[in-house]
Write a protein that holds these residues in place. Sequence first.
Motif, PDB file in Angstrom:
ATOM      1  N   MET A   1       0.840  -1.191   0.000  1.00 40.09           N
ATOM      2  CA  MET A   1       0.000   0.000   0.000  1.00 40.09           C
ATOM      3  C   MET A   1       0.875   1.241   0.000  1.00 40.09           C
ATOM      4  SD  MET A   1      -3.171  -0.657   0.011  1.00 40.09           S
ATOM      5  CE  MET A   1      -4.556  -0.142   0.945  1.00 40.09           C
ATOM      6  N   VAL A   2       0.402   2.251  -0.680  1.00 42.19           N
ATOM      7  CA  VAL A   2       1.050   3.556  -0.648  1.00 42.19           C
ATOM      8  C   VAL A   2       0.038   4.559  -0.117  1.00 42.19           C
ATOM      9  CG1 VAL A   2       2.616   3.031  -2.560  1.00 42.19           C
ATOM     10  CG2 VAL A   2       0.452   4.167  -3.038  1.00 42.19           C
ATOM     11  N   ARG A   3       0.560   5.648   0.415  1.00 42.55           N
ATOM     12  CA  ARG A   3      -0.313   6.697   0.964  1.00 42.55           C
ATOM     13  C   ARG A   3       0.048   8.022   0.302  1.00 42.55           C
ATOM     14  NH1 ARG A   3      -0.729   6.706   7.061  1.00 42.55           N
ATOM     15  NH2 ARG A   3      -2.351   5.250   6.508  1.00 42.55           N
ATOM     16  N   ILE A   4      -0.970   8.781  -0.072  1.00 39.14           N
ATOM     17  CA  ILE A   4      -0.746  10.128  -0.596  1.00 39.14           C
ATOM     18  C   ILE A   4      -0.385  11.010   0.595  1.00 39.14           C
ATOM     19  CG2 ILE A   4      -1.782  12.115  -1.762  1.00 39.14           C
ATOM     20  CD1 ILE A   4      -3.664  10.066  -3.164  1.00 39.14           C
ATOM     21  N   ILE A   5       0.810  11.620   0.545  1.00 41.98           N
ATOM     22  CA  ILE A   5       1.274  12.400   1.694  1.00 41.98           C
ATOM     23  C   ILE A   5       1.353  13.901   1.414  1.00 41.98           C
ATOM     24  CG2 ILE A   5       2.522  10.481   2.753  1.00 41.98           C
ATOM     25  CD1 ILE A   5       5.125  11.726   1.617  1.00 41.98           C
ATOM     26  N   ASP A   6       1.315  14.291   0.133  1.00 41.40           N
ATOM     27  CA  ASP A   6       1.408  15.712  -0.201  1.00 41.40           C
ATOM     28  C   ASP A   6       1.104  15.892  -1.682  1.00 41.40           C
ATOM     29  OD1 ASP A   6       1.787  18.408   0.231  1.00 41.40           O
ATOM     30  OD2 ASP A   6       3.954  18.275   0.589  1.00 41.40           O
ATOM     31  N   TYR A   7       1.126  17.108  -2.140  1.00 42.48           N
ATOM     32  CA  TYR A   7       0.989  17.403  -3.564  1.00 42.48           C
ATOM     33  C   TYR A   7       1.857  18.613  -3.879  1.00 42.48           C
ATOM     34  CZ  TYR A   7      -2.014  21.279  -2.190  1.00 42.48           C
ATOM     35  OH  TYR A   7      -2.494  22.433  -1.624  1.00 42.48           O
ATOM     36  N   LYS A   8       2.221  18.757  -5.138  1.00 39.79           N
ATOM     37  CA  LYS A   8       3.050  19.876  -5.593  1.00 39.79           C
ATOM     38  C   LYS A   8       2.502  20.377  -6.919  1.00 39.79           C
ATOM     39  CE  LYS A   8       6.618  18.981  -2.691  1.00 39.79           C
ATOM     40  NZ  LYS A   8       6.238  19.209  -1.354  1.00 39.79           N
ATOM     41  N   GLN A   9       2.662  21.668  -7.137  1.00 41.26           N
ATOM     42  CA  GLN A   9       2.287  22.225  -8.428  1.00 41.26           C
ATOM     43  C   GLN A   9       3.515  22.207  -9.336  1.00 41.26           C
ATOM     44  OE1 GLN A   9       0.359  26.037  -8.314  1.00 41.26           O
ATOM     45  NE2 GLN A   9       0.306  26.219 -10.533  1.00 41.26           N
ATOM     46  N   ARG A  10       3.311  21.786 -10.569  1.00 41.91           N
ATOM     47  CA  ARG A  10       4.385  21.746 -11.568  1.00 41.91           C
ATOM     48  C   ARG A  10       3.885  22.449 -12.821  1.00 41.91           C
ATOM     49  NH1 ARG A  10       7.383  16.790 -10.072  1.00 41.91           N
ATOM     50  NH2 ARG A  10       7.947  17.268  -7.917  1.00 41.91           N
ATOM     51  N   GLN A  11       4.806  22.653 -13.766  1.00 42.16           N
ATOM     52  CA  GLN A  11       4.437  23.273 -15.039  1.00 42.16           C
ATOM     53  C   GLN A  11       4.909  22.410 -16.203  1.00 42.16           C
ATOM     54  OE1 GLN A  11       5.929  27.285 -15.210  1.00 42.16           O
ATOM     55  NE2 GLN A  11       4.038  28.071 -14.333  1.00 42.16           N
ATOM     56  N   THR A  12       4.073  22.348 -17.229  1.00 41.33           N
ATOM     57  CA  THR A  12       4.468  21.651 -18.441  1.00 41.33           C
ATOM     58  C   THR A  12       5.467  22.524 -19.189  1.00 41.33           C
ATOM     59  OG1 THR A  12       2.706  22.638 -19.765  1.00 41.33           O
ATOM     60  CG2 THR A  12       2.198  20.543 -18.655  1.00 41.33           C
ATOM     61  N   GLU A  13       6.053  21.978 -20.248  1.00 42.30           N
ATOM     62  CA  GLU A  13       7.022  22.733 -21.044  1.00 42.30           C
ATOM     63  C   GLU A  13       6.414  23.984 -21.654  1.00 42.30           C
ATOM     64  OE1 GLU A  13       8.471  19.868 -23.816  1.00 42.30           O
ATOM     65  OE2 GLU A  13       9.708  18.872 -22.308  1.00 42.30           O
ATOM     66  N   ASN A  14       5.103  23.959 -21.913  1.00 40.45           N
ATOM     67  CA  ASN A  14       4.461  25.140 -22.490  1.00 40.45           C
ATOM     68  C   ASN A  14       3.885  26.078 -21.422  1.00 40.45           C
ATOM     69  OD1 ASN A  14       2.154  23.794 -21.678  1.00 40.45           O
ATOM     70  ND2 ASN A  14       1.319  23.509 -23.732  1.00 40.45           N
ATOM     71  N   GLY A  15       4.202  25.809 -20.134  1.00 40.68           N
ATOM     72  CA  GLY A  15       3.819  26.721 -19.063  1.00 40.68           C
ATOM     73  C   GLY A  15       2.499  26.445 -18.376  1.00 40.68           C
ATOM     74  N   ARG A  16       1.782  25.410 -18.785  1.00 41.74           N
ATOM     75  CA  ARG A  16       0.500  25.086 -18.151  1.00 41.74           C
ATOM     76  C   ARG A  16       0.749  24.428 -16.799  1.00 41.74           C
ATOM     77  NH1 ARG A  16      -2.902  20.929 -17.653  1.00 41.74           N
ATOM     78  NH2 ARG A  16      -1.579  19.519 -18.843  1.00 41.74           N
ATOM     79  N   ALA A  17       0.037  24.882 -15.769  1.00 45.65           N
ATOM     80  CA  ALA A  17       0.198  24.346 -14.411  1.00 45.65           C
ATOM     81  C   ALA A  17      -0.617  23.069 -14.240  1.00 45.65           C
ATOM     82  CB  ALA A  17      -0.249  25.382 -13.394  1.00 45.65           C
ATOM     83  N   PHE A  18      -0.069  22.138 -13.461  1.00 45.25           N
ATOM     84  CA  PHE A  18      -0.777  20.915 -13.085  1.00 45.25           C
ATOM     85  C   PHE A  18      -0.248  20.474 -11.732  1.00 45.25           C
ATOM     86  CE2 PHE A  18       3.051  19.391 -15.032  1.00 45.25           C
ATOM     87  CZ  PHE A  18       3.351  18.181 -14.435  1.00 45.25           C
ATOM     88  N   PHE A  19      -0.924  19.501 -11.116  1.00 44.71           N
ATOM     89  CA  PHE A  19      -0.525  19.028  -9.793  1.00 44.71           C
ATOM     90  C   PHE A  19      -0.068  17.578  -9.849  1.00 44.71           C
ATOM     91  CE2 PHE A  19      -3.293  22.582  -8.894  1.00 44.71           C
ATOM     92  CZ  PHE A  19      -2.571  23.252  -7.926  1.00 44.71           C
ATOM     93  N   VAL A  20       0.934  17.266  -9.041  1.00 50.51           N
ATOM     94  CA  VAL A  20       1.375  15.888  -8.866  1.00 50.51           C
ATOM     95  C   VAL A  20       1.107  15.496  -7.418  1.00 50.51           C
ATOM     96  CG1 VAL A  20       3.129  15.943 -10.679  1.00 50.51           C
ATOM     97  CG2 VAL A  20       3.760  16.571  -8.353  1.00 50.51           C
ATOM     98  N   LEU A  21       0.808  14.221  -7.219  1.00 52.31           N
ATOM     99  CA  LEU A  21       0.588  13.695  -5.877  1.00 52.31           C
ATOM    100  C   LEU A  21       1.870  13.042  -5.393  1.00 52.31           C
ATOM    101  CD1 LEU A  21      -2.872  12.010  -6.533  1.00 52.31           C
ATOM    102  CD2 LEU A  21      -2.446  14.235  -5.465  1.00 52.31           C
ATOM    103  N   GLU A  22       2.304  13.371  -4.186  1.00 55.85           N
ATOM    104  CA  GLU A  22       3.475  12.721  -3.600  1.00 55.85           C
ATOM    105  C   GLU A  22       2.980  11.527  -2.800  1.00 55.85           C
ATOM    106  OE1 GLU A  22       7.407  13.611  -0.836  1.00 55.85           O
ATOM    107  OE2 GLU A  22       5.886  15.169  -1.061  1.00 55.85           O
ATOM    108  N   ILE A  23       3.557  10.350  -3.087  1.00 57.22           N
ATOM    109  CA  ILE A  23       3.148   9.139  -2.380  1.00 57.22           C
ATOM    110  C   ILE A  23       4.336   8.557  -1.625  1.00 57.22           C
ATOM    111  CG2 ILE A  23       1.264   8.593  -3.966  1.00 57.22           C
ATOM    112  CD1 ILE A  23       3.154   6.512  -5.256  1.00 57.22           C
ATOM    113  N   SER A  24       4.019   7.835  -0.566  1.00 56.55           N
ATOM    114  CA  SER A  24       5.034   7.173   0.252  1.00 56.55           C
ATOM    115  C   SER A  24       4.662   5.709   0.407  1.00 56.55           C
ATOM    116  CB  SER A  24       5.101   7.834   1.630  1.00 56.55           C
ATOM    117  OG  SER A  24       5.931   7.095   2.501  1.00 56.55           O
ATOM    118  N   ALA A  25       5.690   4.849   0.336  1.00 57.21           N
ATOM    119  CA  ALA A  25       5.458   3.406   0.448  1.00 57.21           C
ATOM    120  C   ALA A  25       5.497   2.935   1.892  1.00 57.21           C
ATOM    121  CB  ALA A  25       6.484   2.653  -0.383  1.00 57.21           C
ATOM    122  N   GLY A  26       5.592   3.826   2.842  1.00 57.12           N
ATOM    123  CA  GLY A  26       5.626   3.417   4.240  1.00 57.12           C
ATOM    124  C   GLY A  26       7.047   3.262   4.732  1.00 57.12           C
TER     125      GLY A  26
END
Length: 130
Positions: A1-26
């Motif tokens: 099992m993994v747990r979502i522990i945080d999220y971060k905002q990132r940008q694509t090469e063309n500047g569009r913002a999106f979010f990634v989920l940070e997961i931890s395996a314990g």
Amino acid sequence: MVRIIDYKQRQTENGRAFFVLEISAGIEMVKSSTNQFYATSKKAFIASTFDEQTCKALIGTEMPGNVVKKECQAYEYVVKETGELVTLTHRFVYEPEESISNKEDKAIQRLLANENSFSKNGHHKEEFVM
């Protein structure tokens, strides 16, 4: 099992913002070069289509799977704590857990692939070697 522990905002090469989920395996215990154990955990990021509010609400959610080390093309990484530049040839990535039925299907495929597992004439014949 993994747990979502945080999220971060990132940008694509063309500047569009999106979010990634940070997961931890314990937690896992690792032995250091001085033979002392320390606790650590493997972490990875998963790209998402969620908005920030959804990402925030997902923190703490558990998902089946694991974080595994995968070889990749060499890249440079700066260690934040020391400023040291290192070259790495691996990344930690999320690997979904296979369903039980998928594992059973693979076992059946392996069995079927071995043609010697079955009688060729429809009758079971035991062979004795003397």
